[in-house]
Design an enzyme around this catalytic site. Sequence first.
Site, PDB file in Angstrom:
ATOM      1  N   ASP A  41       0.862  -1.188   0.000  1.00 25.96           N
ATOM      2  CA  ASP A  41       0.000   0.000   0.000  1.00 25.96           C
ATOM      3  C   ASP A  41       0.893   1.231   0.000  1.00 25.96           C
ATOM      4  O   ASP A  41       2.122   1.107  -0.173  1.00 25.96           O
ATOM      5  CB  ASP A  41      -0.955  -0.008   1.215  1.00 25.96           C
ATOM      6  N   GLU A  73     -10.164   2.673  -5.120  1.00 25.62           N
ATOM      7  CA  GLU A  73      -9.882   4.073  -4.808  1.00 25.62           C
ATOM      8  C   GLU A  73      -8.795   4.716  -5.677  1.00 25.62           C
ATOM      9  O   GLU A  73      -8.032   5.551  -5.181  1.00 25.62           O
ATOM     10  CB  GLU A  73      -9.494   4.204  -3.322  1.00 25.62           C
ATOM     11  N   HIS A  80      -2.888   3.011  -4.482  1.00 23.29           N
ATOM     12  CA  HIS A  80      -2.354   2.539  -3.194  1.00 23.29           C
ATOM     13  C   HIS A  80      -0.977   1.904  -3.396  1.00 23.29           C
ATOM     14  O   HIS A  80      -0.705   0.813  -2.891  1.00 23.29           O
ATOM     15  CB  HIS A  80      -3.329   1.552  -2.544  1.00 23.29           C
TER      16      HIS A  80
END
Length: 787
Positions: free
Chosen positions: A212, A352, A287
Amino acid sequence: MRNKIIILLFSILYTLSTSGATKEPTKPALNIIPKPESVRILPGNFTLGEGTILLITGVDTDLVKNAISLSRIIRFARGPVIMNEEIKESKAITSFVELSITPKTDPLAREGYKIKVTKNKVTITSGGGPGLFYGIQTFLQMLPSEVCDPVTRSTFNNWKIPCCEIKDKPRYPYRGMHLDVSRHFFPKEFIKKYIDLISMYKMNTFHWHLTDDHGWRIEIKKYPKLTEIGAWRVDRENLPWMERPVPGPGEKATYGGFYTQDDIREIVAYANSKYVTIIPEIEMPAHCLAALAAYPELSCTGGPFYVAPGSYWPNVDIFCAGNDSTFAFLEGVLAEIIPLFPSRYIHIGGDEAEKSRWKTCPKCQSRMKSEGLKNEKELQSYFIKRIEKFLISKNKKLIGWDEILEGGLAPEATVMSWRGIEGGISAARQGHNVIMTPSPYCYFDFYQSDPSFEPKAIGGMTTLKKVYSFEPTPHELNPTQARFILGAQGNLWTEYISTPEHAEYMAVPRMIALSEVVWSPKKARNWDDFRERLDVQFARLGYLNVNYSKGSFRVDVKTYLDKATGTMKARLTSEQPGCQIRYTLDGNDPTGDSRVYEKPVDILKNSYLKAGIFVDGKLRGKLTERNILIHKASGKKVSYLQPYSYRYAANGDVTLVDGIRGTTDHRQDWLGFLGNDMDVVIDLKTPTPIKTVFVTFLHDPDKWIFFPDSVTFSLSSNGKQYHSVNEQRNDVSQKEKGPVIKLFSQTYPDTPARYIRVHAKNVGTCPSWHEGNGEPCWLFADEIVVY
Ligand code: ACM
Ligand code: ZN
């Protein structure tokens, strides 16, 4: 002495109830979680004592492996011993536990098992290794909690278990727990303990979030900088997550860690011994800041980048989708990941991705042109499809978070539905496999109890009871579509969780509640029964040094119309079994002398209820307060012409007439309508003179909640023709800072009516100035009051 009397009494009661073969004991004699499909208690007991030997029928590898691990937990007189003629004939062997496998191919049968306990013998049989393992877990749960005490369990204890027959198999094939080791690094020993917990409760998958923005945690030999640089960040652990400054020039990156490939092999083998599959997650296209800090040339801008020491939002710097070297890199990484993890699945993230860099990157834009992609969502879809092709060529399957639906799903992708259940519904309707992990039920980084008594969490509120209430298969799916729901998973993101002890506190016991959701038959679910069985697990978890949470000490209030008396009643419950709840109805704080709650309380007039849990005469936790109104529509039937959302379902259909007023806290007592109007009809059952109807709404733009554009009230005597139609328009600016509550009302000259319709027009989508521009927005109502 007291114990002896209780035991004596219990055996008399038990004999009475079984000798006449009339009734089963009302209390479950076995406290097994997850609850087995069927349990039949029979008279008598088996004693596990000095003479008990462990037998196996056959030499199947799984059989031998399970027998050896059982003999490491419990002391047997002998064993594992392979069943043979001599043993069959032997009169000397009077007590034994026997394990066997009759191989089956159906995955659920391979995970299922049967246990038969007679006075001198326990047999555990299964269609496969995993089922035998689960049968053994059940058997261990039938023994006293001391079986988890490493000292006690190594001696002969003459432990008794009731004679019984158990048949069991899982409801869903996928039963998972996730752990984020990027936001905080967790040592190898903890990963093993986490796997122990997963397997104890018959879950079978560990989703390991390895990469991440905050750290790359797995050694990749071809790309050594991923761990030399990407695994380390500047240490800001002394500051709150949201307030950590980016690294200054020359600051050393000292917080972090990673797993070597040897560590990974060791952990995979450990998980395999417990029938837990590890699914690694390598995040893309977003990420990935830690990877970009190591290899900035894989971004759209070229960097430089740093490994984020705290919140990195919005996560704008993502892998460049126009650059072929990005794909060469990711395939190089996956080529090392694949042989390390025997799992059929590889998780590639996909969530995201903030696509502003792609919008201005010449390479990304040229890719869109050459591939005929209309927008950046389609570019993401191209990205995921290209990776899926690679994975399929290596005989692996792709899982991604539900954003991979945007721009079109990759042909064989499995969707992990996290933003709600909608992504899962859509994927199942398209014939794709789905794992349900909607944040309102499955995010264990959310608060589990009153925030003022809890360690700081990321937000939300997912109580144990809420997890237990989760239904993974949405009712919107038909039986064919429902088969695509593989199961569910609990997620533990670790922005606010930096130690193993804290991770345990957040995961346990919510993961135990989820284990029953995914394993046990739907009809077997019973909160009170579960909560009692959980206390037995707490004793075990204590021996295992697991820092579990005792859950919420909050009193929940639900009101309902008692059909027999026609009065409204308030039911008070909590997550603590057998606790003492004291309450008042006049707005005063309850004390150690206030009335003790025993049964639902009559609410005959407008009341201000306050209730709390009392231990030794003192309030434990905070008081629950509810303003309860009694009016002409109290408890009456409400028909919903447009649906409310499961996410903010409050007290269900009765919410709008349950008398309970919402507060500025949007998380409770408000009924939420997402994107659509609130259009309801209340049936008062008899023609009733109406003076006033009012309805209250919440406005809180930060939470994407807006007042309705207008509210229309109308009356009817037959539910078909409506009259007295009146529209009230909203006069509060959408930009007004929230939270605020507003009342919309309509008065009548004592007009008789049986039906009242209230139609509130949702703004529909968030306005252009709002961060949610164009996305569906919320309409929140708490009560329709009729006088
Ligand atoms: C997620 O929580 N971003 C999958
Ligand atoms: Zn680019």
